[in-house]
Design a protein around this motif. Structure first.
Motif: not given
Length: 145
Positions: A53-71
């Motif tokens: 992606g081109d933009e980061l979220d409000e916490s500075g992540f493209l996506v949180n690694f932990q979220t991907l692992k949980k999914l």
């Protein structure tokens, strides 16, 4: 986990994130043409999810690694894949828990999550290694990204 190189996807995004996961799971392919794979057996899958992606979220992540692992890992690790009837179907060959379908389904789940994010990152590919000598890469067609 052993470091691996994965097939790359050419893209125009600023950021690319890769998340590796190791998933111990069993499955069987409910079709007579599957041979011995019609019997319940297990694998230690190596999964890699590529998000860009081109933009980061409000916490500075493209996506949180932990979220991907949980999914993915949180859903599949130490399970019988066939039991996940929300992901797989014993009557539809397009939903049998083959490595191809596992890779595509992980893509669908991850992309569904990403679609709800305001900065709209994209899942570019999912790599699933079933054994030291066999793996699948799922990529959506260019128009589907």
């Amino acid at each position: 986990m052993m470091h691996q190189l994965y097939p790359q996807v050419a893209h125009h995004y600023r950021y690319e994130l890769n998340k590796d996961m190791q998933i111990a799971a069993a499955h069987f392919i409910p079709h007579e043409a599957a041979g011995r794979c019609a019997n319940v057996h297990g694998h230690t899958y190596i999964v890699n999810v590529t998000v860009a992606g081109d933009e980061l979220d409000e916490s500075g992540f493209l996506v949180n690694f932990q979220t991907l692992k949980k999914l993915v890992h949180g859903k599949l690790d130490h399970t019988l894949l066939n039991d996940h009837t929300d992901w797989f179907d014993r009557y539809d060959p397009n939903r049998f828990p083959t490595t191809e379908v596992v890779a595509r389904t992980i893509y669908e789940i991850v992309q569904g999550y990403l679609d709800a994010l305001p900065h709209k990152p994209k899942c570019l590919q999912v790599f699933v290694r079933e054994s030291p000598t066999s793996y699948v890469v799922y990529r959506p067609k260019a128009g589907e990204r």
